[in-house]
Design an enzyme around this catalytic site. Structure first.
Site, PDB file in Angstrom:
ATOM      1  N   GLU A  87       4.653   8.137  21.433  1.00  9.72           N
ATOM      2  CA  GLU A  87       3.370   7.725  22.273  1.00  9.72           C
ATOM      3  C   GLU A  87       3.145   8.346  23.698  1.00  9.72           C
ATOM      4  OE1 GLU A  87       2.855   3.903  23.374  1.00  9.72           O
ATOM      5  OE2 GLU A  87       2.593   3.008  21.308  1.00  9.72           O
ATOM      6  N   ARG A 139       6.480   6.640  27.185  1.00 14.64           N
ATOM      7  CA  ARG A 139       4.579   6.866  27.603  1.00 14.64           C
ATOM      8  C   ARG A 139       5.250   8.738  28.322  1.00 14.64           C
ATOM      9  NH1 ARG A 139       3.486   2.093  27.430  1.00 14.64           N
ATOM     10  NH2 ARG A 139       2.964   1.514  25.649  1.00 14.64           N
ATOM     11  N   THR A 258       2.800  -8.107  33.891  1.00 12.53           N
ATOM     12  CA  THR A 258       3.943  -6.904  33.620  1.00 12.53           C
ATOM     13  C   THR A 258       2.827  -5.975  34.351  1.00 12.53           C
ATOM     14  OG1 THR A 258       3.814  -6.935  31.453  1.00 12.53           O
ATOM     15  CG2 THR A 258       5.843  -7.836  32.624  1.00 12.53           C
ATOM     16  N   ASN A 278      -0.684  -9.375  30.929  1.00 10.92           N
ATOM     17  CA  ASN A 278      -1.233 -11.074  30.420  1.00 10.92           C
ATOM     18  C   ASN A 278      -0.223 -11.779  31.274  1.00 10.92           C
ATOM     19  OD1 ASN A 278       0.013  -9.133  27.987  1.00 10.92           O
ATOM     20  ND2 ASN A 278       1.225 -11.244  27.921  1.00 10.92           N
ATOM     21  N   ASP A 323      -3.813 -12.800  26.402  1.00 12.09           N
ATOM     22  CA  ASP A 323      -3.174 -11.252  26.199  1.00 12.09           C
ATOM     23  C   ASP A 323      -4.455 -10.350  26.341  1.00 12.09           C
ATOM     24  OD1 ASP A 323      -1.294  -9.606  25.654  1.00 12.09           O
ATOM     25  OD2 ASP A 323      -1.968  -9.037  23.919  1.00 12.09           O
ATOM     26  N   LYS A 350      -8.573  -4.471  27.817  1.00 15.17           N
ATOM     27  CA  LYS A 350      -8.714  -5.540  26.660  1.00 15.17           C
ATOM     28  C   LYS A 350      -9.905  -5.699  25.993  1.00 15.17           C
ATOM     29  CE  LYS A 350      -3.432  -5.905  25.288  1.00 15.17           C
ATOM     30  NZ  LYS A 350      -2.539  -6.884  24.716  1.00 15.17           N
ATOM     31  N   ASN A 411      -6.756   0.142  23.786  1.00 13.91           N
ATOM     32  CA  ASN A 411      -5.102  -0.744  24.337  1.00 13.91           C
ATOM     33  C   ASN A 411      -5.257   0.442  25.119  1.00 13.91           C
ATOM     34  OD1 ASN A 411      -2.669  -1.301  23.814  1.00 13.91           O
ATOM     35  ND2 ASN A 411      -3.102  -3.123  22.259  1.00 13.91           N
ATOM     36  N   CYS A 626       9.131 -12.900  12.546  1.00 15.64           N
ATOM     37  CA  CYS A 626       9.350 -10.636  11.429  1.00 15.64           C
ATOM     38  C   CYS A 626       7.435 -10.039  12.308  1.00 15.64           C
ATOM     39  CB  CYS A 626       9.475 -11.601  10.397  1.00 15.64           C
ATOM     40  SG  CYS A 626      10.911 -12.525   9.672  1.00 15.64           S
ATOM     41  N   MET A 668      17.014  -4.169  14.462  1.00 20.68           N
ATOM     42  CA  MET A 668      16.706  -5.625  13.989  1.00 20.68           C
ATOM     43  C   MET A 668      18.669  -6.199  14.485  1.00 20.68           C
ATOM     44  SD  MET A 668      15.633  -7.053  11.689  1.00 20.68           S
ATOM     45  CE  MET A 668      15.753  -9.362  11.147  1.00 20.68           C
TER      46      MET A 668
END
Length: 705
Positions: A87, A139, A258, A278, A323, A350, A411, A626, A668
């Protein structure tokens, strides 16, 4: 052919310090028409994140223009050693191009040849990935006086020597006992590096901080939401904010807010603008049960950059519960509105409305929908507040299918503003959502804590209803006229989650997209002029620069980010592979990428032996732990493994992976602290059921585990 990047065989030695490149000679013999090029040949880089303090992402370069862009070709490319989301906005300074990649790695290249000059790995602990909402992305860097500054996923601000990559200092900007992260690029304002952080979904208190460029010592910090009132308030702004929070103990979870991406600076007004995120949790019924606007969530806040003190704010979504962050790209411009010249700040957050604010005072000048909006009918210009659809607050029942959803009408992908056309170019998307309260909510430190029920938000099992929902998922470029407060034209994409924008004085608009192409359009009308197959989805914004009289266009390619992970079947362009590269183009170049066939997804599940109750519980657990990485309905977006295609070996090791953290080096981690053995097994059974369903209608290709 031009210099390329690392082959797979070089990956391991690269990561342990032996930095190697494959490469060939640069072709300089391409035939280029110069009749339409800019007469000046002054070199021009890309020195700051948005190209200028106003963050316009508009370049005055016009050597490459609407008349000759069809001659644009690939000059060189570099293969990154990681296959996760990319990004970054590259910076181009003193003939060097600086980019960041997955896991907060930093790369420096010769901007003409592509030669890798140095590489820095800040060694982010791979298990920190559990504290990230939206992929292990970064970014970009900031630059000042021969130094680079960047944030790491585990909350550090790092300073490097720009010529060598040697670390000069680092500062831990966050409390490592809380699930903070940094994915955004710092900004350099008045001799300080300004940096925010992320983590609202997981439970943190937001803030932005300023650090001395020479020493790394913190100069000031501005919190965006109040802490525990019993411990007092840092300043009057926090005291004022606390009066807008009602009931509960929001500070135990953190409150959110944040500052994870956008900032801008006006040197004349000496104001720093930050976009605030949010709430934590999303659901205001849990966070602030007595109601209230919950300042300064979902707000644009103007600060004094000398001491971080509050100046003014405008809240886009009072009482935020969806959000609907206001962390999206902000652009500063001077516009004539109603016969009066105004210094404005423009944002498409958003929530689906495009805002034009007076950047000196925060006065609302216009707010009209740029994307699909059902949560509110309009913004009242007298009060500055949205007129909400009562059902949108999901109090007592779910919201119904609502636009936008948490992915947003827009976004993080940067917009661009062209003073030549007077248009703002927005990477728009329509991705609906059904909001419902989680009646059994229990705060789990360090994990997702939205306070919403994921079951109503997941795609329906009924094929006809599912298709009806998917038909509403869209993506586009909207060319927005901020004076008329309406769209001028629109280009439709195959689906959502398309890349950031670059506009130029050559009447060009560049964007990479989820379909895997970088495209050049005319900036005035949106006509498609040129495209290049990048072999992977592009979400990062392009940049342009000129060295020795030659203009280049560069973009970081690599599919990833929030929707690439969670989107699943909502990605109407289909599963998209991640091939992480830096691509650089110039007129007359003709390099090509290697062939890249995507292997077919092989689904061969074991027999399904679970009860319907087990499968339903497995779905609930999957949506809790998940879905954020492996996709709605267990359909991968392509950036992470598709769990329907698990091998027999993976099935045998399932609990060791899911609860034991056997694959922690890939990010993970183990979930033994919140997930029991039976819950883990039920998730596996749900995935087996999903695999059998896929065999009834074979899916497209995707990343296999």
């Amino acid at each position: 052919m031009p210099r390329s990047g690392l082959t797979a065989a070089l990956l391991v030695p690269f990561l342990i310090g032996s930095i190697l490149l494959t490469g060939c000679d640069r072709d300089v013999d391409g035939q280029v028409s110069t009749a339409d090029t800019d007469a000046t040949t002054v070199d021009m880089g890309w020195a700051t994140h948005g190209l200028d303090d106003a963050e316009t992402r508009f370049s005055p370069l016009q050597d490459i223009n609407a008349r000759n862009v069809t001659q644009l070709g690939l000059d060189w490319y570099f293969d990154y050693p990681t296959a996760r989301g990319k990004e970054a906005t590259p910076l181009v300074i003193d003939r060097t191009i600086y980019t960041t990649g997955s896991w907060s790695m930093v790369f420096a290249h010769d901007a003409i040849t592509g030669e890798l000059l140095w590489f820095h790995d800040p060694k982010v602990p791979r298990e920190w990935a559990v504290h990230l909402c939206c992929d292990v992305v970064n970014r970009g860097v900031a630059h000042d006086d021969g130094r680079l500054f960047f944030g790491t996923l585990d909350g550090r601000l790092v300073a490097l020597d720009a010529s060598s990559g040697e670390r000069l200092w680092e500062a831990q900007t966050t409390d490592r006992s809380r699930p903070y992260s940094i994915t955004g690029a710092p900004r350099i304002i008045k001799g300080r590096a300004i940096i925010g952080n992320g983590g609202s979904e997981l439970g943190v208190r937001g803030y932005v901080s300023a650090y001395d460029l020479d020493t790394g010592s913190m100069a000031w910090r501005f919190y965006t939401v109040p802490g525990n009132p019993e411990q007092g308030f840092e300043n009057e702004a926090m005291k004022t904010a606390a009066a807008t929070w009602g009931g509960g103990a929001w500070w135990e979870i953190g409150g959110g807010g944040t500052v994870w991406d956008s900032m801008a600076y006006d040197p004349e007004l000496d104001l720093l603008y930050i976009g605030v995120g949010n709430g934590a949790p999303w659901n205001r019924q849990i966070r602030s049960p007595d109601g209230g606007d919950n300042l300064y969530l979902s707000s644009v806040v103007a600060l004094n950059p000398n001491d971080g003190s509050y100046v003014w704010h405008y809240q886009t979504s009072p009482g935020e519960t969806w959000d609907y962050t206001a962390t999206q790209h902000m652009i500063l411009a001077d516009l004539e509105l109603d016969g009066r010249q105004r210094k404005v700040l423009m944002q498409a957050p958003k929530n689906g409305f495009f805002y034009v604010l007076d950047r000196a005072t925060g006065e609302l000048l216009s707010a009209e929908p740029y994307a699909g909006v059902t949560w509110a009918s309009h913004v009242d210009m007298e009060t500055g507040r949205p007129v909400e659809n009562p059902a949108s607050r999901y109090e007592g029942s779910d919201s119904g299918l609502q636009l936008p959803g948490p992915i947003g009408g827009h976004n993080w992908h940067p917009m661009s503003y062209s003073p030549d056309t007077g248009l703002v170019y927005i990477p728009k998307q329509d991705v609906p959502w059904v909001y419902a309260a989680d009646e059994q909510f229990e705060y789990k430190p360090g994990y997702w804590n939205t306070g919403t029920d994921s079951i109503p938000a997941s795609l329906p099992d009924d094929p006809e209803i599912k298709q009806t929902v998917l038909d509403t998922v869209k993506g586009a470029i909207v060319a927005w006229d901020p004076v008329a407060a309406e769209p001028r034209w629109e280009v439709t994409h195959a689906g959502p989650w398309n890349g950031g924008m670059l506009s130029t004085a050559g009447n060009l608009l560049f964007q990479g997209n989820a379909e895997g192409r970088i495209v050049a359009y005319t900036a005035d009308t949106g006509e498609d002029l040129w495209s290049f197959d990048a072999q992977t989805g592009i979400v990062a914004p392009p940049v342009t620069y000129r060295i020795d009289g030659v203009q280049y266009v560069a973009v970081v390619a690599g599919w990833g980010g929030a929707l690439a992970l969670v989107g699943g079947e909502a990605l109407t362009a289909g599963p998209i592979p991640n091939r992480s590269r830096l691509l650089v183009f110039r007129l007359g170049a003709d390099d090509t990428l290697p062939d890249a066939a995507t292997p077919a997804l092989v689904i061969a599940p074991p027999e399904l032996e679970a009860t319907p109750e087990q499968i339903l519980d497995g779905k609930v657990q999957y949506l809790a732990y998940c879905v954020f990485c492996h996709g709605d309905g267990a359909v991968s977006g392509g950036a992470t493994p598709d769990l329907r295609a698990m091998s027999a070996e993976t099935h045998a090791q399932w609990d060791a992976i899911v609860r034991g953290g056997q694959h922690w080096q890939g990010g993970m981690v183990g979930f033994a602290g919140v997930l029991g053995a039976q819950g883990s097994e039920n998730i596996r059974q749900y995935l087996i059921e999903r695999a059998h369903q896929a065999l009834l209608s074979p899916p497209e290709t995707a990343a296999a585990p």
